[in-house]
Design an enzyme around this catalytic site. Structure first.
Site, PDB file in Angstrom:
ATOM      1  N   TYR A  96       0.820  -1.221   0.000  1.00  0.00           N
ATOM      2  CA  TYR A  96       0.000   0.000   0.000  1.00  0.00           C
ATOM      3  C   TYR A  96       0.849   1.264   0.000  1.00  0.00           C
ATOM      4  O   TYR A  96       0.463   2.264  -0.602  1.00  0.00           O
ATOM      5  CB  TYR A  96      -0.981  -0.013   1.182  1.00  0.00           C
ATOM      6  CG  TYR A  96      -2.174  -0.899   0.919  1.00  0.00           C
ATOM      7  CD1 TYR A  96      -2.990  -0.683  -0.198  1.00  0.00           C
ATOM      8  CD2 TYR A  96      -2.490  -1.963   1.758  1.00  0.00           C
ATOM      9  CE1 TYR A  96      -4.060  -1.504  -0.466  1.00  0.00           C
ATOM     10  CE2 TYR A  96      -3.568  -2.795   1.494  1.00  0.00           C
ATOM     11  CZ  TYR A  96      -4.360  -2.554   0.386  1.00  0.00           C
ATOM     12  OH  TYR A  96      -5.422  -3.356   0.109  1.00  0.00           O
ATOM     13  N   GLU A 192       0.675 -31.491   9.674  1.00  0.00           N
ATOM     14  CA  GLU A 192       0.322 -30.675   8.492  1.00  0.00           C
ATOM     15  C   GLU A 192      -1.025 -29.989   8.637  1.00  0.00           C
ATOM     16  O   GLU A 192      -1.147 -28.781   8.461  1.00  0.00           O
ATOM     17  CB  GLU A 192       0.298 -31.547   7.221  1.00  0.00           C
ATOM     18  CG  GLU A 192      -0.246 -30.777   6.015  1.00  0.00           C
ATOM     19  CD  GLU A 192      -0.287 -31.599   4.728  1.00  0.00           C
ATOM     20  OE1 GLU A 192       0.365 -32.654   4.653  1.00  0.00           O
ATOM     21  OE2 GLU A 192      -0.977 -31.163   3.791  1.00  0.00           O
TER      22      GLU A 192
END
Lengths: 364, 581
Positions: A96, A192
């Site tokens: 930004y 995971e």
């Protein structure tokens, strides 16, 4: 730490000064940065991580590179002012900020991320040191661990007991360098999927096995890798990794946790967990535990071929080569949660205890 | 039911004269609507005038005038400086269909059959009932003849209404015809104006003065003082003769033997070839032509096919020439790039022919429309039946994408381009008597394609160069855009003052532009362009433009009808036209 910061500012200014004097001589300026790719790393077991080699790319200022060139310099400028004001910006914030750069602004965040990674690699430091932090979460932790952090206002020590989150979990912060640990756990289990993590937490698996559970949620973030590394090094704990039985689980999640990645080649040294070991789900587990499977997709087969052929880590380890070839022949993959076929708590009562005992069924 | 006897039916059948036939089938000659009729009338008269002048080796000067007599009635006056016509011949030439000097010979004249001008007379007579007026003078000191003519459609014979001798002081020699007829005068791609303009473009030796019904006068002065090479007449080539023609030729020939017949009536047949033909036909060379039966004629026909005969001579046709063709195009279109090509002579069915092509690209031509096609045969513009023409089909079957034009599969390409194709031959194969489209002979289609490809390759190198220059321009503006950002970043990093910052910007511009060299410019540079000429035949309908524009996009220029609509739109000037620079 303070000295390092100055070093970065000095380095940025050196590069800028160099460019300035080259331009004054009416010559094309160049930016030099290491190539961040698997083709520019080497692996040896002793060092335990993907070590960057010396190949560099030169970004010479020409008509076609001038936009990226300008953006790289702008990004260095932003980094410099962040360090000077002891501030930080997330990757998204940096994107930004670029909106003030007129024509040189980034259109999409991936563009700004790439330029940021370039600057980071150019300085050969971690991005926190040049003032940028990732906005991503580091991972969830539950089990026998006390994390010692600081109160942001008072600077007083804060002890966070990871056994006291009930069915929730402690969240790894984006910067873990200042954390300390207390634990008497016997090992760390890196998982995971959040789903499997939830099951193990819900049934207090950590209590039964006397361990620390960490959910990586896919490919582990830098913070997560660094957290596990610091914890494992500091407390001399073994690290066991439990992923889905598919090429992504092996080649992207486990490999990145253990030895780092090509893209972050310049910082792998700090962001790797060489002591990690893979306990499952291996291709052999699919057979041994008669797991329900899914057929391999084209992308999976491509990934296997790519790993066997191009990944220095896989090339180095024969057992991995064998396992991947076995999977290619079986043409199937299995998820962690496929163990539920034998009963919801089969993973806790049978699979994990059995696997942890039998080192022969692991992969390096 | 009562059956009619064959005798009764036979009473009703009677011979139809050719004039009667065309009276009922005037569309076959192109007189299907008033607008087209006016064009065909002018075309036939001008074609005849040009042929006459060229045959007599006179630099042609033709005056065309259209006068509007009533809403739908016009008087056409065409006057030339040709050799004139002797009194006795005037009625037959103008008022007997299929009478003429050109049908039985092979040479690249405009007229072929001897139908056109008499058909025009017939059309005038049908629509107004008035006779045509013809004045002709053959020598300086002789008086001129003025004849009023009608055609007796039942007998296909001239009907002389009046014949008198008049003085025609201002003319040394020449012919003038006046015909009243029904018609409609409109501008656009298929107008008299456009036809005459295109005629002037491909006949640079012609001076043409044209006064249209709005009393606007256009003068097209000749651009060259040399007449086209004289067209030579050749005998037919054996390969080009059909069985029926062969039988007729055998019947009328004065030759005493088959061998003599072959060597005297055909081109490229010597006694050796004639013997081989006879051998291949299993006929004796000494056979008397009159004695050759139909079956024997067929043997001979097949024998000719089996015999190898060298191609006809090609010096009997003369092309316009690359330079002249391109020059004509330059007058009409203001473009960035021109190219042209004249192919070597080739042969179809024993008839030698030459294809020429030219192209004008870019400039003010619209980039989002199908290309403009200009077709010519023996220096005559073809304005109708574009879709049925061999030129169009060759053009559609050429792949233009690699030459820089847009094209969907096998259709007319799209782009800011005008394509000219000219065929010249001793016998141009038209699809109908109205001579609007070339027939699709393989050899012709192939030659047209080769000519277009030759031009296409030249076009491609230009289009690529243009693209390179455009890319280069883009890159330069890209550089200019980002130089200040490099300088601003350096200012931020090492604290430069404004003067140093400006200096860095200048240095950067020097570094980057130094490596690029001079920027070439493409622009329209065409001193030959004649805006007055280019305007002729175009309509001005500026007010309706936005509406028209929309309509146009939906239309495919395939069918004749749609094509006409399109013309109106395409030919007006567009202020908002996209410039491809």
């Amino acid at each position: 730490m303070a000295k390092k910061t100055n070093n970065v500012i000095e380095k940025i200014q050196d590069i800028a000064q160099d460019i300035y004097s080259t331009i004054k001589k009416i010559k094309q300026p160049e930016l030099e940065m290491p190539i961040r790719a698997l083709s520019n790393v080497e692996y040896n077991e002793k060092e335990g991580y993907f070590k960057i080699l010396n190949r560099v790319k030169l970004r010479t200022l020409t008509a076609s590179t001038i936009k990226t060139f300008a953006q790289t310099l702008r990004m260095m400028g932003l980094s410099k002012s962040l360090i000077e004001s002891e501030d930080i910006a997330t990757k998204r914030e940096a994107y930004y900020v670029s909106k003030n750069w007129g024509e040189a602004r980034f259109k999409e965040q991936p563009e700004s991320d790439t330029v940021m990674d370039d600057v980071e690699a150019m300085m050969r430091v971690n991005r926190e040191q040049i003032g940028f932090i990732p906005e991503e979460k580091g991972g969830d932790v539950a089990g026998k661990l006390i994390v010692i952090d600081k109160d942001q206002d008072t600077g007083k020590e804060l002890k966070i007991d990871c056994t006291k989150f009930g069915s929730g979990a402690y969240s790894v912060p984006s910067s873990v360098e200042a954390l300390k640990f207390e634990t008497n756990a016997k090992f760390i289990l890196a998982i995971e999927t959040a789903g499997m993590f939830q099951r193990l937490v819900k049934h207090n698996y950590w209590k039964k096995a006397n361990c620390i559970l960490i959910s990586m949620g896919g490919v582990p973030t830098r913070a997560c890798r660094r957290f596990i590394r610091k914890l494992a090094d500091g407390k001399k704990l073994p690290v066991y990794v439990f992923t889905d039985g598919d090429p992504y689980g092996f080649g992207s999640i486990y490999r990145t946790l253990k030895v780092g990645s090509g893209n972050a080649a310049h910082i792998n040294e700090f962001f790797c967990v060489p002591q990690a070991q893979f306990i499952g789900i291996t291709p052999q587990d699919i057979i041994d535990y008669k797991l329900p499977t899914h057929p391999l997709k084209d992308v999976d087969i491509k990934k296997i071929k790519d790993l066997v052929k191009n990944d220095p880590f896989i090339i180095h380890h024969k057992p991995w080569q064998k396992a991947l070839k076995q999977m290619a022949q079986m043409k199937v993959r299995a998820e962690q949660q496929a163990l539920a076929k034998h009963g919801l708590n089969y993973v806790i009562d049978k699979y994990l205890p059995k696997k942890l005992k039998d080192q022969k069924t692991w992969l390096p | 039911m009562v059956h009619k006897s064959a005798e009764e039916l036979a009473k009703k059948a009677r011979q139809i004269s050719i004039s009667e036939f065309f009276e009922k089938n005037r569309h076959l000659l192109g007189f299907d609507n008033p607008r087209k009729a006016l064009l065909i009338a002018v075309k036939e008269a001008v074609d005849n005038a040009l042929d006459a002048c060229e045959e007599a080796r006179i630099m042609p000067e033709i005056n065309v005038e259209l006068i509007q007599l009533a809403d739908d009635r016009f008087r056409m006056i065409v006057e030339d400086n040709g050799p004139g016509i002797i009194e006795k011949q005037i009625p037959k030439i103008f008022a007997k269909l299929l009478y003429g000097s050109k049908f039985h010979k092979l040479s690249s004249t405009r007229g072929q059959q001897g139908i056109g001008i008499s058909a025009t007379l017939l059309y005038g007579q049908l629509t107004t009932g008035k006779p045509a007026l013809i004045i002709s003078k053959t020598e300086k000191n002789k008086p001129a003849h003025q004849i009023k003519l009608k055609i007796n459609t039942q007998t296909n014979n001239p009907d002389v209404v009046s014949s008198e001798t008049v003085e025609w002081e201002e003319k040394e020699h020449g012919t003038k015809i006046e015909i009243d007829m029904e018609g409609a005068y409109l501008k656009g791609k298929q107008s008299v104006d456009e036809y005459l303009k295109q005629t002037a473009i491909v006949n640079p030796h012609l001076t043409l003065i044209y006064t249209n019904p709005n009393a606007e006068q256009f003068i097209f002065p000749r651009a060259t003082e040399s007449l086209p090479a004289e067209v030579k007449e050749i005998k037919p080539h054996p390969y080009g003769v059909e069985l029926g023609r062969l039988i007729k030729m055998l019947d009328v020939t004065p030759a005493k033997s088959l061998q003599q017949f072959l060597t005297t009536e055909f081109v490229r047949v010597g006694s050796g070839t004639a013997k081989t033909i006879c051998e291949n036909s299993a006929l004796l060379p000494k056979t008397r032509p009159k004695k050759v039966s139909r079956d024997m004629a067929e043997q001979l026909y097949n024998g000719i096919k089996k015999t190898k005969i060298i191609s006809p001579p090609t010096d009997c046709i003369s092309p316009i020439g690359e330079k002249e063709l391109e020059k004509g195009l330059r007058k009409e279109i203001n473009a960035e790039f021109y190219c042209s090509t004249t192919r070597n002579p080739s042969v179809y069915r024993g008839n030698p022919f030459i294809i020429e092509a030219a192209m004008a690209f870019g400039g003010e031509q619209p980039a989002d429309k199908t290309v403009r096609i200009m077709r010519f045969a023996n220096r005559v513009p073809l304005l109708y039946q574009q879709g049925a023409c061999a030129i169009t089909s060759s053009l559609m079957n050429t792949s233009w994408r690699s030459y820089g034009l847009n094209q969907s599969k096998s259709s007319i390409p799209v782009g800011p381009c005008t394509i000219v194709v000219h065929m010249t031959s001793v016998w141009v194969p038209f699809t109908s008597e109205s001579k609007e489209a070339l027939a699709n002979y393989n050899e012709i289609v192939r030659e047209i394609k080769f000519a277009l490809q030759e031009c296409g390759r030249k076009l491609a190198s230009f289009v690529n160069k243009k693209k390179r220059i455009k890319d280069e321009g883009k890159k330069r503006s890209y550089i200019e855009k980002y130089i200040p950002h490099v300088a601003a970043a350096l200012q931020e990093l090492i604290g430069l003052d404004e003067i140093k910052k400006k200096k860095i910007e200048d240095d950067l511009a020097e570094i980057l532009e130094h490596t690029r060299g001079e920027l070439e410019e493409i622009k329209v540079d065409n001193p030959d362009y004649d805006p007055e000429l280019a305007k002729i035949g175009k309509e001005d309908k500026k007010k309706e433009e936005p509406v028209e524009e929309k309509k146009e996009n939906k239309e495919e220029p395939e069918s004749e009808k749609k094509e006409e609509k399109n013309d109106k739109v395409e030919n007006k000037k567009k202020p908002g036209q996209q410039k491809l620079m």
